[in-house]
Write a protein that holds these residues in place. Sequence first.
Motif, PDB file in Angstrom:
ATOM      1  N   THR A  58       1.181  -1.078  -0.078  1.00  0.00           N
ATOM      2  CA  THR A  58      -0.483  -0.270  -0.002  1.00  0.00           C
ATOM      3  C   THR A  58       0.944   1.093  -0.032  1.00  0.00           C
ATOM      4  O   THR A  58       1.976   1.460  -0.285  1.00  0.00           O
ATOM      5  CB  THR A  58      -0.740   0.172   0.789  1.00  0.00           C
ATOM      6  OG1 THR A  58      -0.052  -0.031   2.445  1.00  0.00           O
ATOM      7  CG2 THR A  58      -1.530  -1.143   0.852  1.00  0.00           C
ATOM      8  N   GLU A  80      -0.181  -2.951  11.443  1.00  0.00           N
ATOM      9  CA  GLU A  80      -1.273  -1.989  10.785  1.00  0.00           C
ATOM     10  C   GLU A  80      -1.148  -0.520  11.596  1.00  0.00           C
ATOM     11  O   GLU A  80      -0.967   0.717  10.855  1.00  0.00           O
ATOM     12  CB  GLU A  80      -2.703  -2.199  11.547  1.00  0.00           C
ATOM     13  CG  GLU A  80      -3.822  -1.473  10.553  1.00  0.00           C
ATOM     14  CD  GLU A  80      -3.834  -1.936   9.102  1.00  0.00           C
ATOM     15  OE1 GLU A  80      -4.588  -1.230   8.525  1.00  0.00           O
ATOM     16  OE2 GLU A  80      -3.712  -2.915   9.009  1.00  0.00           O
ATOM     17  N   PRO A  81      -0.765  -0.392  12.615  1.00  0.00           N
ATOM     18  CA  PRO A  81      -0.763   1.093  13.079  1.00  0.00           C
ATOM     19  C   PRO A  81       0.478   1.913  12.640  1.00  0.00           C
ATOM     20  O   PRO A  81       0.410   2.938  12.257  1.00  0.00           O
ATOM     21  CB  PRO A  81      -0.378   0.776  14.799  1.00  0.00           C
ATOM     22  CG  PRO A  81      -0.026  -0.468  14.713  1.00  0.00           C
ATOM     23  CD  PRO A  81      -0.559  -1.896  13.695  1.00  0.00           C
ATOM     24  N   LYS A  84      -0.855   2.582   9.060  1.00  0.00           N
ATOM     25  CA  LYS A  84      -1.737   3.846   9.245  1.00  0.00           C
ATOM     26  C   LYS A  84      -1.040   5.523   9.751  1.00  0.00           C
ATOM     27  O   LYS A  84      -1.754   6.472   8.748  1.00  0.00           O
ATOM     28  CB  LYS A  84      -3.002   3.176  10.328  1.00  0.00           C
ATOM     29  CG  LYS A  84      -4.222   2.550  10.073  1.00  0.00           C
ATOM     30  CD  LYS A  84      -5.115   2.403  11.467  1.00  0.00           C
ATOM     31  CE  LYS A  84      -5.936   1.106  11.135  1.00  0.00           C
ATOM     32  NZ  LYS A  84      -6.915   1.308  12.824  1.00  0.00           N
ATOM     33  N   ARG A  85      -0.108   5.251  10.348  1.00  0.00           N
ATOM     34  CA  ARG A  85       0.426   6.389  10.355  1.00  0.00           C
ATOM     35  C   ARG A  85       2.016   6.802   9.408  1.00  0.00           C
ATOM     36  O   ARG A  85       2.209   7.951   8.780  1.00  0.00           O
ATOM     37  CB  ARG A  85       1.292   6.458  11.723  1.00  0.00           C
ATOM     38  CG  ARG A  85       0.422   6.605  12.594  1.00  0.00           C
ATOM     39  CD  ARG A  85       0.867   6.134  14.381  1.00  0.00           C
ATOM     40  NE  ARG A  85      -0.190   5.545  14.723  1.00  0.00           N
ATOM     41  CZ  ARG A  85      -1.239   5.154  15.758  1.00  0.00           C
ATOM     42  NH1 ARG A  85      -0.838   4.357  14.024  1.00  0.00           N
ATOM     43  NH2 ARG A  85      -2.086   5.016  16.123  1.00  0.00           N
ATOM     44  N   GLN A  88       0.716   7.612   3.782  1.00  0.00           N
ATOM     45  CA  GLN A  88       0.724   7.942   3.300  1.00  0.00           C
ATOM     46  C   GLN A  88       1.930   8.507   2.988  1.00  0.00           C
ATOM     47  O   GLN A  88       1.272   9.628   1.550  1.00  0.00           O
ATOM     48  CB  GLN A  88      -0.275   9.222   4.058  1.00  0.00           C
ATOM     49  CG  GLN A  88      -1.424   8.803   4.698  1.00  0.00           C
ATOM     50  CD  GLN A  88      -2.477   9.275   2.955  1.00  0.00           C
ATOM     51  OE1 GLN A  88      -2.192   9.916   2.222  1.00  0.00           O
ATOM     52  NE2 GLN A  88      -2.607   7.624   3.266  1.00  0.00           N
TER      53      GLN A  88
END
Length: 319
Positions: A58, A80-81, A84-85, A88
């Motif tokens: 991703t 996952e943490p 998410k952070r 981007q």
Amino acid sequence: MRKFFGWLLLVLAIIASAAFIYFRTPDTDPAAMRAKYGGPPSQFVALGGGLTVHLRDTGPRGAPVLMLIHGSNASLHTWEPWAKRLGQRYRIVRFDLPGHGLTGPSPAKLYGAVAFVDVVEKVRAKLGIEHMVLAGNSMGGGVAWHYALAYPEHLDGLILVDASGQPEPGNSSPPLAFRVARMPVIRNLATMITPRSLIADSLPAAYSDPKLATDKAIDLYWELLRYPGNREATIDRFATAPDYATDAKLARVTTPTLILWGDEDHLIPASSGRWLAKRIPGAELIVYTKTGHIPMEERADQSAADVYRFVETRTKRGQ
């Protein structure tokens, strides 16, 4: 008397069979597990030799790549943490190692560090990644520094999170799981009897705050451990001789290295982080207070920020 003992053995056999049937925990259903834990953005990537890995790739294409390697009996979900952070800013690649998660067992039944390094390299090549920052937690950290020795040309940075590597002093009394792996009868039972309570009792020790071992987390570990072939693979892995770090090996690590550790890690103590930091040239060590074995979950904001700073300022290609 002989007839009495014959009846006694028969009764005991019936009791043992009934107990086995009562306590036996069957494998989970692969289709149900893929539906529950393998939805988008998951993909299943064939690497050859009959091995297909569960993988998530991703983040923006063309961005610096952060590849994440999970620890023993964990899965890609532990990252996952960070995803998410940091997702981007970076392309995040994470996958289930053979014998873990939805990847299932290795067709070759190989679970040592060298075999896992080969899987990491095949994933890198399959995805067409030329340069990346490689991070690993616990056993995955051991895989990461082994990869740094084998393929330094593909690494811009190395991140070791409560990583395995330091030899156990004396090692006169191996952990219970390793002893079980060497006991034929008990070994076979361990692949068939895995109560949920086993995970519920052990997972809290991975955190400084045991409340983080939620019912959802326990179910994730328990169900994926029972994914077909994973329990046998776990026993085979525990029976594989570890490839510990040495001064000579770690001195050859040329990749910029960040070491992250929890000060309340009861599985691999923070002293191991200091041991690694002293032996890897130029390594930076950060120890988090009131943190256990999985800082990327327990100190998600702080550890992700430290990763961001490291990638941006200390790697050759982070921009």
